[in-house]
Scaffold this motif. Structure first.
Motif, PDB file in Angstrom:
ATOM      1  N   LYS A  66       0.808  -1.368  -0.491  1.00  0.00           N
ATOM      2  CA  LYS A  66      -0.344   0.056   0.199  1.00  0.00           C
ATOM      3  C   LYS A  66       1.004   1.412  -0.154  1.00  0.00           C
ATOM      4  N   ASP A  67       0.328   2.488  -0.650  1.00  0.00           N
ATOM      5  CA  ASP A  67       1.422   3.256  -0.648  1.00  0.00           C
ATOM      6  C   ASP A  67       1.052   4.519  -0.253  1.00  0.00           C
ATOM      7  N   THR A  68      -0.183   4.617   1.001  1.00  0.00           N
ATOM      8  CA  THR A  68      -0.512   5.529   1.224  1.00  0.00           C
ATOM      9  C   THR A  68       0.823   6.212   1.939  1.00  0.00           C
ATOM     10  N   PHE A  69       1.553   5.418   2.529  1.00  0.00           N
ATOM     11  CA  PHE A  69       2.490   6.441   3.551  1.00  0.00           C
ATOM     12  C   PHE A  69       3.284   6.417   2.379  1.00  0.00           C
ATOM     13  N   LYS A  70       3.250   6.536   1.149  1.00  0.00           N
ATOM     14  CA  LYS A  70       4.778   6.876   0.279  1.00  0.00           C
ATOM     15  C   LYS A  70       5.672   7.749   1.226  1.00  0.00           C
ATOM     16  N   ASP A  71       5.128   9.246   0.864  1.00  0.00           N
ATOM     17  CA  ASP A  71       5.664  10.271   1.486  1.00  0.00           C
ATOM     18  C   ASP A  71       6.324  10.033   3.704  1.00  0.00           C
ATOM     19  N   TYR A  72       5.632   9.311   3.477  1.00  0.00           N
ATOM     20  CA  TYR A  72       6.355   9.281   5.090  1.00  0.00           C
ATOM     21  C   TYR A  72       7.751   8.398   5.556  1.00  0.00           C
ATOM     22  N   ASN A  73       8.325   7.711   5.662  1.00  0.00           N
ATOM     23  CA  ASN A  73       9.731   7.097   5.632  1.00  0.00           C
ATOM     24  C   ASN A  73      10.162   6.982   7.042  1.00  0.00           C
ATOM     25  N   ILE A  74       9.190   6.903   7.382  1.00  0.00           N
ATOM     26  CA  ILE A  74       9.223   6.538   9.560  1.00  0.00           C
ATOM     27  C   ILE A  74       8.913   5.400   9.964  1.00  0.00           C
TER      28      ILE A  74
ATOM     29  N   ILE B 290      -8.995  -2.502  14.323  1.00  0.00           N
ATOM     30  CA  ILE B 290      -9.300  -2.248  13.357  1.00  0.00           C
ATOM     31  C   ILE B 290     -10.517  -1.249  12.821  1.00  0.00           C
ATOM     32  N   GLY B 291     -10.261  -0.254  11.646  1.00  0.00           N
ATOM     33  CA  GLY B 291     -11.131   0.753  11.552  1.00  0.00           C
ATOM     34  C   GLY B 291     -10.301   2.000  10.362  1.00  0.00           C
ATOM     35  N   VAL B 292     -10.866   3.395   9.913  1.00  0.00           N
ATOM     36  CA  VAL B 292     -10.535   3.754   9.009  1.00  0.00           C
ATOM     37  C   VAL B 292      -9.647   5.089  10.045  1.00  0.00           C
ATOM     38  N   TYR B 293      -8.764   5.469   9.987  1.00  0.00           N
ATOM     39  CA  TYR B 293      -8.093   6.608  10.884  1.00  0.00           C
ATOM     40  C   TYR B 293      -7.303   7.795   9.962  1.00  0.00           C
ATOM     41  N   SER B 294      -7.458   8.676  10.105  1.00  0.00           N
ATOM     42  CA  SER B 294      -6.779  10.002  10.263  1.00  0.00           C
ATOM     43  C   SER B 294      -5.110  10.261  10.891  1.00  0.00           C
ATOM     44  N   VAL B 295      -4.781  10.076   9.823  1.00  0.00           N
ATOM     45  CA  VAL B 295      -2.717   9.940   9.957  1.00  0.00           C
ATOM     46  C   VAL B 295      -1.848  10.596   9.811  1.00  0.00           C
ATOM     47  N   SER B 296      -1.068  11.728  10.719  1.00  0.00           N
ATOM     48  CA  SER B 296      -0.620  12.337  10.485  1.00  0.00           C
ATOM     49  C   SER B 296       0.935  12.434  11.443  1.00  0.00           C
ATOM     50  N   HIS B 297       1.530  13.489  10.574  1.00  0.00           N
ATOM     51  CA  HIS B 297       2.991  13.035  11.714  1.00  0.00           C
ATOM     52  C   HIS B 297       3.531  14.441  11.476  1.00  0.00           C
ATOM     53  N   ASN B 298       4.604  13.795  12.894  1.00  0.00           N
ATOM     54  CA  ASN B 298       5.462  15.627  12.592  1.00  0.00           C
ATOM     55  C   ASN B 298       7.093  14.818  13.352  1.00  0.00           C
ATOM     56  N   SER B 299       7.806  15.105  13.131  1.00  0.00           N
ATOM     57  CA  SER B 299       9.119  15.170  13.468  1.00  0.00           C
ATOM     58  C   SER B 299       9.293  14.076  14.767  1.00  0.00           C
ATOM     59  N   ARG B 300       8.585  14.206  15.446  1.00  0.00           N
ATOM     60  CA  ARG B 300       8.609  13.067  16.761  1.00  0.00           C
ATOM     61  C   ARG B 300       7.857  12.261  16.611  1.00  0.00           C
ATOM     62  N   TYR B 301       6.638  12.408  16.361  1.00  0.00           N
ATOM     63  CA  TYR B 301       5.194  12.021  16.682  1.00  0.00           C
ATOM     64  C   TYR B 301       4.078  11.519  15.645  1.00  0.00           C
TER      65      TYR B 301
ATOM     66  N   LEU C 208      10.005   5.992  16.051  1.00  0.00           N
ATOM     67  CA  LEU C 208      11.821   5.381  16.512  1.00  0.00           C
ATOM     68  C   LEU C 208      12.540   6.032  15.392  1.00  0.00           C
ATOM     69  N   THR C 209      13.856   6.802  15.977  1.00  0.00           N
ATOM     70  CA  THR C 209      14.641   7.875  15.206  1.00  0.00           C
ATOM     71  C   THR C 209      15.589   6.710  14.452  1.00  0.00           C
ATOM     72  N   GLU C 210      15.821   4.880  15.004  1.00  0.00           N
ATOM     73  CA  GLU C 210      16.630   4.873  14.383  1.00  0.00           C
ATOM     74  C   GLU C 210      16.618   4.945  12.712  1.00  0.00           C
ATOM     75  N   LYS C 211      17.759   4.537  11.955  1.00  0.00           N
ATOM     76  CA  LYS C 211      17.226   4.058  10.780  1.00  0.00           C
ATOM     77  C   LYS C 211      17.022   3.060  10.111  1.00  0.00           C
ATOM     78  N   TYR C 212      16.032   2.788   9.985  1.00  0.00           N
ATOM     79  CA  TYR C 212      15.418   1.328   9.244  1.00  0.00           C
ATOM     80  C   TYR C 212      16.601   0.632   8.322  1.00  0.00           C
ATOM     81  N   PRO C 213      16.807  -0.542   8.657  1.00  0.00           N
ATOM     82  CA  PRO C 213      17.417  -1.571   7.448  1.00  0.00           C
ATOM     83  C   PRO C 213      17.180  -1.257   5.466  1.00  0.00           C
ATOM     84  N   ASN C 214      18.278  -1.785   5.242  1.00  0.00           N
ATOM     85  CA  ASN C 214      17.414  -1.471   3.450  1.00  0.00           C
ATOM     86  C   ASN C 214      16.662  -2.649   3.108  1.00  0.00           C
ATOM     87  N   PHE C 215      15.008  -2.516   4.018  1.00  0.00           N
ATOM     88  CA  PHE C 215      14.953  -3.993   3.403  1.00  0.00           C
ATOM     89  C   PHE C 215      14.555  -4.250   2.184  1.00  0.00           C
ATOM     90  N   LYS C 216      14.647  -4.086   1.302  1.00  0.00           N
ATOM     91  CA  LYS C 216      14.367  -3.969   0.030  1.00  0.00           C
ATOM     92  C   LYS C 216      15.642  -5.032  -1.398  1.00  0.00           C
TER      93      LYS C 216
END
Length: 319
Positions: free
Chosen positions: A145-153, A165-176, A191-199
Protein backbone atom coordinates in the motif's frame (compact mmCIF):
# COMPACT_ATOMS: atom_id res chain seq x y z
CA UNK A 1 10.09 14.04 37.12
CA UNK A 2 11.34 10.50 37.39
CA UNK A 3 11.15 8.26 34.38
CA UNK A 4 11.07 4.50 34.34
CA UNK A 5 14.42 3.24 33.07
CA UNK A 6 13.09 -0.26 32.49
CA UNK A 7 11.29 0.82 29.34
CA UNK A 8 13.93 0.93 26.63
CA UNK A 9 11.96 2.48 23.79
CA UNK A 10 10.45 5.91 24.29
CA UNK A 11 6.77 5.42 23.50
CA UNK A 12 4.01 7.97 23.89
CA UNK A 13 0.42 6.93 23.43
CA UNK A 14 -2.63 9.06 24.11
CA UNK A 15 -6.07 7.50 24.37
CA UNK A 16 -9.43 8.95 25.28
CA UNK A 17 -11.14 6.93 27.99
CA UNK A 18 -14.41 7.21 29.87
CA UNK A 19 -13.91 7.55 33.61
CA UNK A 20 -16.40 6.43 36.24
CA UNK A 21 -17.97 9.89 36.48
CA UNK A 22 -18.53 9.90 32.70
CA UNK A 23 -15.99 12.50 31.70
CA UNK A 24 -13.68 11.93 28.75
CA UNK A 25 -10.03 12.07 29.74
CA UNK A 26 -6.71 11.52 28.05
CA UNK A 27 -4.36 8.89 29.39
CA UNK A 28 -0.74 9.30 28.37
CA UNK A 29 1.95 6.62 28.59
CA UNK A 30 5.41 8.12 28.32
CA UNK A 31 8.60 6.16 29.10
CA UNK A 32 6.51 3.61 30.95
CA UNK A 33 4.90 6.15 33.28
CA UNK A 34 1.16 6.82 33.17
CA UNK A 35 -0.18 10.39 33.22
CA UNK A 36 -3.61 11.98 33.28
CA UNK A 37 -3.98 14.85 30.82
CA UNK A 38 -5.95 17.93 31.83
CA UNK A 39 -6.27 21.48 30.59
CA UNK A 40 -3.14 22.67 32.41
CA UNK A 41 -0.80 19.87 31.34
CA UNK A 42 -0.24 16.37 32.62
CA UNK A 43 -0.22 14.83 36.07
CA UNK A 44 1.21 11.48 37.03
CA UNK A 45 -1.08 8.60 37.91
CA UNK A 46 0.21 6.45 40.74
CA UNK A 47 -0.34 2.94 39.42
CA UNK A 48 0.96 -0.48 40.34
CA UNK A 49 0.74 -1.63 36.74
CA UNK A 50 4.05 -2.96 35.49
CA UNK A 51 5.36 -0.99 32.49
CA UNK A 52 6.01 -4.34 30.82
CA UNK A 53 2.26 -4.85 30.61
CA UNK A 54 1.49 -1.70 28.64
CA UNK A 55 0.34 -2.68 25.18
CA UNK A 56 0.27 -6.39 26.06
CA UNK A 57 -3.04 -6.47 27.90
CA UNK A 58 -6.36 -5.79 26.17
CA UNK A 59 -7.10 -2.08 25.92
CA UNK A 60 -10.46 -2.46 27.69
CA UNK A 61 -8.80 -4.24 30.62
CA UNK A 62 -6.12 -1.57 30.78
CA UNK A 63 -8.75 1.16 30.92
CA UNK A 64 -10.68 -0.68 33.63
CA UNK A 65 -7.55 -0.95 35.76
CA UNK A 66 -6.98 2.80 35.45
CA UNK A 67 -10.52 3.99 36.17
CA UNK A 68 -10.29 4.15 39.95
CA UNK A 69 -6.93 5.88 39.81
CA UNK A 70 -8.25 8.43 37.32
CA UNK A 71 -11.08 9.32 39.69
CA UNK A 72 -8.70 9.65 42.63
CA UNK A 73 -6.41 11.85 40.57
CA UNK A 74 -9.32 14.04 39.51
CA UNK A 75 -10.41 14.59 43.10
CA UNK A 76 -6.88 15.46 44.20
CA UNK A 77 -6.50 17.72 41.20
CA UNK A 78 -9.48 19.82 42.30
CA UNK A 79 -7.99 20.19 45.78
CA UNK A 80 -4.41 21.07 45.00
CA UNK A 81 -2.76 21.14 41.60
CA UNK A 82 0.66 21.77 43.12
CA UNK A 83 0.98 18.30 44.61
CA UNK A 84 1.63 16.93 41.13
CA UNK A 85 4.60 17.62 38.91
CA UNK A 86 3.23 18.61 35.50
CA UNK A 87 5.24 17.53 32.48
CA UNK A 88 5.62 19.46 29.28
CA UNK A 89 3.25 18.65 26.46
CA UNK A 90 5.62 17.92 23.60
CA UNK A 91 2.90 17.35 21.04
CA UNK A 92 2.82 20.97 20.00
CA UNK A 93 4.37 20.82 16.52
CA UNK A 94 1.96 20.97 13.65
CA UNK A 95 1.08 17.56 12.25
CA UNK A 96 1.44 17.23 8.49
CA UNK A 97 1.07 14.78 5.59
CA UNK A 98 -2.45 13.81 6.63
CA UNK A 99 -3.70 10.63 4.96
CA UNK A 100 -6.63 8.28 5.43
CA UNK A 101 -5.59 4.75 6.34
CA UNK A 102 -7.68 1.62 6.84
CA UNK A 103 -6.22 -0.32 9.76
CA UNK A 104 -7.06 -3.95 9.05
CA UNK A 105 -6.17 -7.35 10.45
CA UNK A 106 -3.21 -7.74 8.09
CA UNK A 107 -1.69 -4.50 9.38
CA UNK A 108 -2.20 -5.37 13.06
CA UNK A 109 -0.74 -8.85 12.51
CA UNK A 110 2.59 -7.29 11.52
CA UNK A 111 3.31 -7.56 15.24
CA UNK A 112 4.21 -11.21 14.56
CA UNK A 113 7.03 -10.13 12.25
CA UNK A 114 8.74 -7.37 14.21
CA UNK A 115 11.87 -7.98 16.24
CA UNK A 116 11.61 -8.41 20.01
CA UNK A 117 15.36 -7.74 20.30
CA UNK A 118 15.80 -4.20 21.66
CA UNK A 119 19.44 -4.27 20.60
CA UNK A 120 17.95 -3.76 17.13
CA UNK A 121 15.53 -0.94 17.98
CA UNK A 122 14.68 -0.02 14.38
CA UNK A 123 13.29 -3.48 13.70
CA UNK A 124 11.07 -3.39 16.80
CA UNK A 125 8.75 -1.12 14.82
CA UNK A 126 6.90 -1.02 11.50
CA UNK A 127 8.38 0.95 8.63
CA UNK A 128 5.92 3.21 6.82
CA UNK A 129 6.98 4.23 3.31
CA UNK A 130 5.92 3.32 -0.24
CA UNK A 131 5.49 -0.15 1.25
CA UNK A 132 4.66 -1.09 4.83
CA UNK A 133 7.31 -3.42 6.21
CA UNK A 134 8.01 -5.42 9.37
CA UNK A 135 10.97 -7.73 9.92
CA UNK A 136 13.03 -9.41 12.64
CA UNK A 137 15.92 -10.23 10.25
CA UNK A 138 14.70 -13.85 9.91
CA UNK A 139 11.28 -13.26 8.39
CA UNK A 140 9.87 -10.22 6.63
CA UNK A 141 6.40 -9.10 5.63
CA UNK A 142 5.43 -6.24 3.33
CA UNK A 143 2.03 -4.74 2.61
CA UNK A 144 1.79 -3.23 -0.84
CA UNK A 145 0.00 0.00 0.00
CA UNK A 146 1.44 3.38 -0.94
CA UNK A 147 -0.61 5.33 1.60
CA UNK A 148 2.57 6.32 3.46
CA UNK A 149 4.77 6.89 0.40
CA UNK A 150 5.81 10.33 1.71
CA UNK A 151 6.44 9.22 5.30
CA UNK A 152 9.62 7.08 5.65
CA UNK A 153 9.17 6.75 9.42
CA UNK A 154 9.11 3.92 11.97
CA UNK A 155 5.94 3.27 13.97
CA UNK A 156 6.53 1.66 17.41
CA UNK A 157 5.10 -1.81 17.96
CA UNK A 158 2.76 -0.70 20.75
CA UNK A 159 0.59 0.91 18.07
CA UNK A 160 -0.28 -2.53 16.73
CA UNK A 161 -1.62 -3.47 20.15
CA UNK A 162 -3.59 -0.30 20.87
CA UNK A 163 -5.13 0.43 17.48
CA UNK A 164 -8.30 -1.34 16.45
CA UNK A 165 -9.66 -2.19 13.02
CA UNK A 166 -11.12 0.87 11.29
CA UNK A 167 -10.37 3.96 9.22
CA UNK A 168 -8.05 6.57 10.77
CA UNK A 169 -6.82 9.99 9.79
CA UNK A 170 -3.04 9.73 10.10
CA UNK A 171 -0.53 12.57 10.30
CA UNK A 172 2.90 13.12 11.81
CA UNK A 173 5.53 15.66 12.76
CA UNK A 174 9.24 15.28 13.43
CA UNK A 175 8.72 13.25 16.63
CA UNK A 176 5.20 11.85 16.73
CA UNK A 177 2.57 10.16 14.60
CA UNK A 178 -1.14 10.61 15.26
CA UNK A 179 -3.98 8.19 14.47
CA UNK A 180 -7.39 9.79 14.85
CA UNK A 181 -10.97 8.71 14.28
CA UNK A 182 -14.31 9.87 15.64
CA UNK A 183 -13.87 7.89 18.87
CA UNK A 184 -10.18 7.99 19.74
CA UNK A 185 -6.90 9.80 19.28
CA UNK A 186 -3.61 7.91 19.50
CA UNK A 187 -0.24 9.61 19.48
CA UNK A 188 2.91 7.51 19.30
CA UNK A 189 6.53 8.56 19.58
CA UNK A 190 8.42 7.69 16.40
CA UNK A 191 11.50 5.49 16.50
CA UNK A 192 14.44 7.57 15.34
CA UNK A 193 16.82 4.81 14.27
CA UNK A 194 17.55 4.13 10.60
CA UNK A 195 15.50 1.27 9.17
CA UNK A 196 17.51 -1.36 7.25
CA UNK A 197 17.28 -1.43 3.48
CA UNK A 198 14.71 -4.23 3.32
CA UNK A 199 14.30 -3.96 -0.44
CA UNK A 200 17.88 -5.14 -0.91
CA UNK A 201 17.13 -8.56 0.59
CA UNK A 202 13.93 -9.24 -1.38
CA UNK A 203 14.94 -11.73 -4.10
CA UNK A 204 14.22 -10.82 -7.70
CA UNK A 205 15.38 -13.94 -9.61
CA UNK A 206 13.91 -16.91 -7.79
CA UNK A 207 13.29 -19.37 -10.63
CA UNK A 208 11.91 -22.35 -8.67
CA UNK A 209 8.17 -22.00 -7.99
CA UNK A 210 6.16 -24.55 -6.00
CA UNK A 211 2.55 -24.20 -4.83
CA UNK A 212 1.25 -25.89 -1.67
CA UNK A 213 -2.11 -26.15 0.04
CA UNK A 214 -2.18 -23.96 3.14
CA UNK A 215 -4.20 -26.51 5.11
CA UNK A 216 -1.90 -29.40 4.22
CA UNK A 217 1.27 -27.42 4.88
CA UNK A 218 0.14 -26.33 8.36
CA UNK A 219 -0.90 -29.91 9.11
CA UNK A 220 2.52 -31.24 8.09
CA UNK A 221 4.36 -28.62 10.15
CA UNK A 222 2.33 -29.69 13.17
CA UNK A 223 3.33 -33.32 12.60
CA UNK A 224 6.96 -32.31 12.18
CA UNK A 225 6.90 -30.59 15.58
CA UNK A 226 6.95 -34.03 17.24
CA UNK A 227 10.16 -35.00 15.44
CA UNK A 228 12.32 -31.94 14.82
CA UNK A 229 14.99 -30.61 17.16
CA UNK A 230 13.26 -28.34 19.66
CA UNK A 231 16.10 -25.81 19.52
CA UNK A 232 16.56 -25.37 15.78
CA UNK A 233 13.06 -26.48 14.66
CA UNK A 234 14.46 -27.31 11.23
CA UNK A 235 12.17 -28.77 8.59
CA UNK A 236 13.62 -29.72 5.21
CA UNK A 237 11.86 -29.50 1.87
CA UNK A 238 13.29 -31.93 -0.69
CA UNK A 239 11.88 -30.69 -3.98
CA UNK A 240 12.29 -32.77 -7.14
CA UNK A 241 10.34 -32.80 -10.38
CA UNK A 242 8.82 -36.18 -9.53
CA UNK A 243 8.07 -35.51 -5.84
CA UNK A 244 8.08 -32.96 -3.02
CA UNK A 245 8.87 -34.26 0.47
CA UNK A 246 9.06 -32.66 3.90
CA UNK A 247 11.52 -34.02 6.46
CA UNK A 248 12.18 -33.46 10.14
CA UNK A 249 15.13 -34.98 12.00
CA UNK A 250 16.36 -34.89 15.57
CA UNK A 251 19.75 -36.59 15.65
CA UNK A 252 20.03 -36.32 19.45
CA UNK A 253 16.95 -38.49 20.00
CA UNK A 254 17.19 -40.48 16.75
CA UNK A 255 13.80 -39.29 15.49
CA UNK A 256 12.93 -38.92 11.83
CA UNK A 257 9.82 -37.89 9.92
CA UNK A 258 9.35 -37.87 6.17
CA UNK A 259 6.22 -37.45 4.10
CA UNK A 260 5.39 -36.63 0.52
CA UNK A 261 3.37 -33.50 -0.11
CA UNK A 262 0.81 -32.74 -2.76
CA UNK A 263 2.28 -29.78 -4.57
CA UNK A 264 2.09 -28.14 -7.95
CA UNK A 265 5.47 -27.43 -9.49
CA UNK A 266 5.25 -24.40 -11.79
CA UNK A 267 8.96 -24.04 -12.43
CA UNK A 268 11.88 -26.22 -11.34
CA UNK A 269 15.03 -26.02 -13.49
CA UNK A 270 16.81 -28.26 -10.99
CA UNK A 271 16.12 -30.06 -7.72
CA UNK A 272 16.60 -28.23 -4.45
CA UNK A 273 16.83 -29.18 -0.78
CA UNK A 274 16.18 -26.27 1.57
CA UNK A 275 15.60 -25.98 5.31
CA UNK A 276 13.54 -23.52 7.34
CA UNK A 277 12.72 -22.81 10.95
CA UNK A 278 9.27 -24.38 11.26
CA UNK A 279 8.03 -21.85 13.82
CA UNK A 280 8.89 -18.89 11.61
CA UNK A 281 7.47 -20.59 8.54
CA UNK A 282 4.22 -21.28 10.38
CA UNK A 283 4.00 -17.61 11.40
CA UNK A 284 4.19 -16.56 7.76
CA UNK A 285 1.68 -19.12 6.52
CA UNK A 286 -0.90 -18.33 9.21
CA UNK A 287 -0.74 -14.67 8.22
CA UNK A 288 -1.56 -15.38 4.58
CA UNK A 289 -5.26 -15.11 3.85
CA UNK A 290 -5.16 -17.43 0.83
CA UNK A 291 -5.55 -21.17 0.37
CA UNK A 292 -2.54 -21.48 -1.94
CA UNK A 293 0.96 -20.95 -0.58
CA UNK A 294 3.46 -20.11 -3.32
CA UNK A 295 7.16 -20.72 -2.61
CA UNK A 296 9.64 -18.92 -4.88
CA UNK A 297 13.14 -20.34 -4.35
CA UNK A 298 16.59 -19.86 -5.79
CA UNK A 299 19.18 -21.73 -3.73
CA UNK A 300 19.50 -23.40 -0.29
CA UNK A 301 21.34 -20.36 1.07
CA UNK A 302 19.13 -17.66 -0.48
CA UNK A 303 15.97 -16.08 0.89
CA UNK A 304 12.68 -17.69 -0.05
CA UNK A 305 9.76 -15.54 -1.16
CA UNK A 306 6.29 -16.66 -0.11
CA UNK A 307 3.20 -15.31 -1.91
CA UNK A 308 5.28 -12.33 -3.04
CA UNK A 309 4.73 -10.45 0.24
CA UNK A 310 6.63 -12.53 2.80
CA UNK A 311 10.23 -13.60 3.02
CA UNK A 312 12.04 -16.18 5.14
CA UNK A 313 15.75 -16.81 5.47
CA UNK A 314 16.70 -20.49 5.10
CA UNK A 315 18.76 -22.60 7.47
CA UNK A 316 21.66 -24.49 5.92
CA UNK A 317 21.00 -28.21 6.15
CA UNK A 318 23.82 -30.32 7.58
CA UNK A 319 22.64 -33.78 8.52
Amino acid sequence: MKTNNKTIINILSKIKVMSANEQFLNVVINNGTVYLAHEQGYIELKTELSPDLYGRIPLKRFIDLLKNKIDIAQNDLKQDLDIYAPIKNEIDDTFKNTVSFDVDKEFLNLFDFISKDYLRPAMTGVYLSDKICATNAHILKTIKKDTFKDYNIILPSIALKLLSIGVYSVSHNSRYIEFKNENSTFVFCLLTEKYPNFKAVIPQKNDKVVIFSKKQLLSELKKCSVFYNKTTKIVIFDIKKESVCINAVDIDFNRTYKNELSAKIESLPESIEIGFNAGLLETIIKNIDMESIVFSLQAPDRAALINETSLIMPILVRI
